[in-house]
Design an enzyme around this catalytic site. Sequence first.
Site, short mmCIF file in Angstrom:
data_model
loop_
_atom_site.label_atom_id
_atom_site.label_comp_id
_atom_site.label_asym_id
_atom_site.label_seq_id
_atom_site.Cartn_x
_atom_site.Cartn_y
_atom_site.Cartn_z
CB THR A 76 -15.98 -2.44 -3.45
OG1 THR A 76 -14.97 -2.63 -2.45
CG2 THR A 76 -15.41 -1.61 -4.59
N GLY A 77 -17.50 -2.50 -0.46
CA GLY A 77 -17.98 -3.43 0.57
C GLY A 77 -17.13 -4.69 0.69
N GLY A 107 -3.94 2.62 0.83
CA GLY A 107 -5.25 3.27 0.85
C GLY A 107 -6.03 2.89 2.09
CG ASP A 108 -9.20 1.50 2.04
OD1 ASP A 108 -9.97 2.34 1.55
OD2 ASP A 108 -8.89 0.44 1.48
N GLY A 156 -13.15 6.20 -1.12
CA GLY A 156 -14.28 6.29 -0.19
C GLY A 156 -13.74 6.85 1.10
CG HIS A 157 -11.59 10.06 1.33
ND1 HIS A 157 -10.93 11.15 0.82
CD2 HIS A 157 -10.89 8.98 0.92
CE1 HIS A 157 -9.87 10.72 0.13
NE2 HIS A 157 -9.84 9.41 0.17
CB SER A 201 -6.99 8.32 14.79
OG SER A 201 -8.35 7.99 14.82
CB VAL A 202 -7.66 6.46 20.30
CG1 VAL A 202 -6.15 6.64 20.44
CG2 VAL A 202 -8.37 7.70 20.82
NE ARG A 241 -11.08 -1.05 3.44
CZ ARG A 241 -11.60 -0.09 4.18
NH1 ARG A 241 -11.34 -0.01 5.46
NH2 ARG A 241 -12.39 0.81 3.63
CB THR A 256 -13.19 0.43 -7.28
OG1 THR A 256 -12.77 1.43 -8.21
CG2 THR A 256 -12.24 0.42 -6.09
CE LYS A 306 -6.34 8.54 1.32
NZ LYS A 306 -6.22 7.10 1.59
CG ASN A 356 -10.43 5.27 -7.46
OD1 ASN A 356 -10.73 6.45 -7.26
ND2 ASN A 356 -9.25 4.91 -7.91
CD GLN A 396 -7.37 6.12 -5.16
OE1 GLN A 396 -6.81 6.98 -5.79
NE2 GLN A 396 -8.67 6.13 -4.98
P1 IMP Z 1 -9.00 1.14 -9.46
O1 IMP Z 1 -8.26 2.39 -9.14
O2 IMP Z 1 -10.43 1.21 -9.07
O3 IMP Z 1 -8.82 0.68 -10.86
O4 IMP Z 1 -8.36 -0.01 -8.56
C1 IMP Z 1 -6.99 -0.40 -8.67
C2 IMP Z 1 -6.51 -0.99 -7.36
O5 IMP Z 1 -6.50 0.04 -6.36
C3 IMP Z 1 -7.41 -2.09 -6.79
O6 IMP Z 1 -6.59 -3.02 -6.10
C4 IMP Z 1 -8.30 -1.36 -5.81
O7 IMP Z 1 -8.78 -2.20 -4.79
C5 IMP Z 1 -7.33 -0.31 -5.27
N1 IMP Z 1 -8.01 0.91 -4.84
C6 IMP Z 1 -8.55 1.87 -5.62
N2 IMP Z 1 -9.06 2.86 -4.89
C7 IMP Z 1 -8.84 2.53 -3.61
C8 IMP Z 1 -9.12 3.18 -2.37
O8 IMP Z 1 -9.65 4.28 -2.30
N3 IMP Z 1 -8.73 2.50 -1.25
C9 IMP Z 1 -8.07 1.31 -1.30
N4 IMP Z 1 -7.79 0.68 -2.43
C10 IMP Z 1 -8.17 1.28 -3.58
#
Ligand code: IMP
Length: 425
Positions: free
Chosen positions: A301-302, A14-15, A42-43, A407-408, A305, A131, A18, A40, A224
Amino acid sequence: MAGKVDVILGAQWGDEGKGKVVDVVAPDYAVIARFQGGPNAGHTLIFDGKKHVLHTIPSGVFRKNVWNLVGNGVVIDPVIFLHEVKGLEQAGVDVRSKLLISRRAHLILPTHRALDAASEADKGEAKIGSTLKGIGPTYMDKTGRNGLRVGDIERPDFMDRYRALVAKHERLFGIHVNKPEWRSKEQEWLDAVQMLRDFHLVDSELWLHEQLRKGSAVMAEGAQGTLLDIDFGTYPFVTSSNTISAGACTGLGVGPSSIGKVIGIFKAYSTRVGSGPFPTELHDAAGEAIRKAGNEFGSTTGRPRRCGWLDLPALRYAALINGITELAMMKADVLSGMGTVRVCTAYKIKGQVRDSLPFDLAEGAEPVYADLKGWGALDAARPLPPEVEAYITFIEQAVGVPVRIVSVGPDREATLVREVASVPR
Ligand code: IMP
């Protein structure tokens, strides 16, 4: 000719960026559709000097003449959704006229969020690092055939259905040691449900097929990443949906024959937020430098990472599971200034070297690294330096898929498209 559904998805934890890629390619598509996950996600998108973070709304919302669809595979918290809509409207974005929501998408209730918190608190050290947006409990109710769907808010007996589900949740609180308070959130949630009724609620699978029949190009936007997939991720440290390309079929209601390109997004390094195995994680100054340069703090969530080098066995696995046809490498600029850049090519597990993902990464996989020459500052207006090209070629040969986008920088403009031929392996 019928249109195709191209899929953009995360090839790591994730992150990966995208949202930015979807935003850049959005003008080529008539529809951008989210197919799984929920708030959950955050784009983050940055353009005209402004930063926008989207949680539920697809990343095509800033482009004119693009429909944005929240598909049946998504879970929606009406409070977070409305908050997001209001923020966009305040920024002058016309959200409502081009946003459609599937009646089959499931609703996140305040009690789902409370159950998420209760479950995580009970797990203690073994917590997933969720999250806490109620994702897991909502998908549990979906597969348990107890959930409430967006279409239910149009029924006259919606409140009875809501109360029945809440009563079930209250019984479930009984099995948890920790029981978070949720009643204070109820009225705001019910008010948000009332407002949700004013949006375009549609039978999205039928609407989408009509668009495809007319020849429209559709982009399915994943949330994700592959290694957080409920089936193929680092279970149990995963999310509760199918983040992989197959999820676009179930999360939108399209068959595999409708899928066109599958674009895998990865960062030039790796990050992970929350708990779970991460073989290339760095606990030293290099990790800290990446976190700082890449601003690697969760957009939802802030949380800081966890940062590490690129993991090629994991990326190859993602290419395999998703049928990735092309890759986009993000944040190449974050590694600028590092004399040497490391890439994990295999794992050493119990003395044995293997270049594929094991059943359980948590059982101690020690990375085997190749060291490549680093690069200096990057600029989208100039060709990529030979060191970056060499890095990309190394990845392409290991994964067997071409890297088409690089992407730069965070801005929409800081994006290069490479001419690629097929990649020999
Ligand atoms: P949940 O989907 O919020 O229950 O989180 C489950 C796991 O996926 C946790 O380790 C979160 O940190 C991770 N996670 C959920 N959504 C994202 C995302 O958009 N980016 C990165 N990690 C995520």
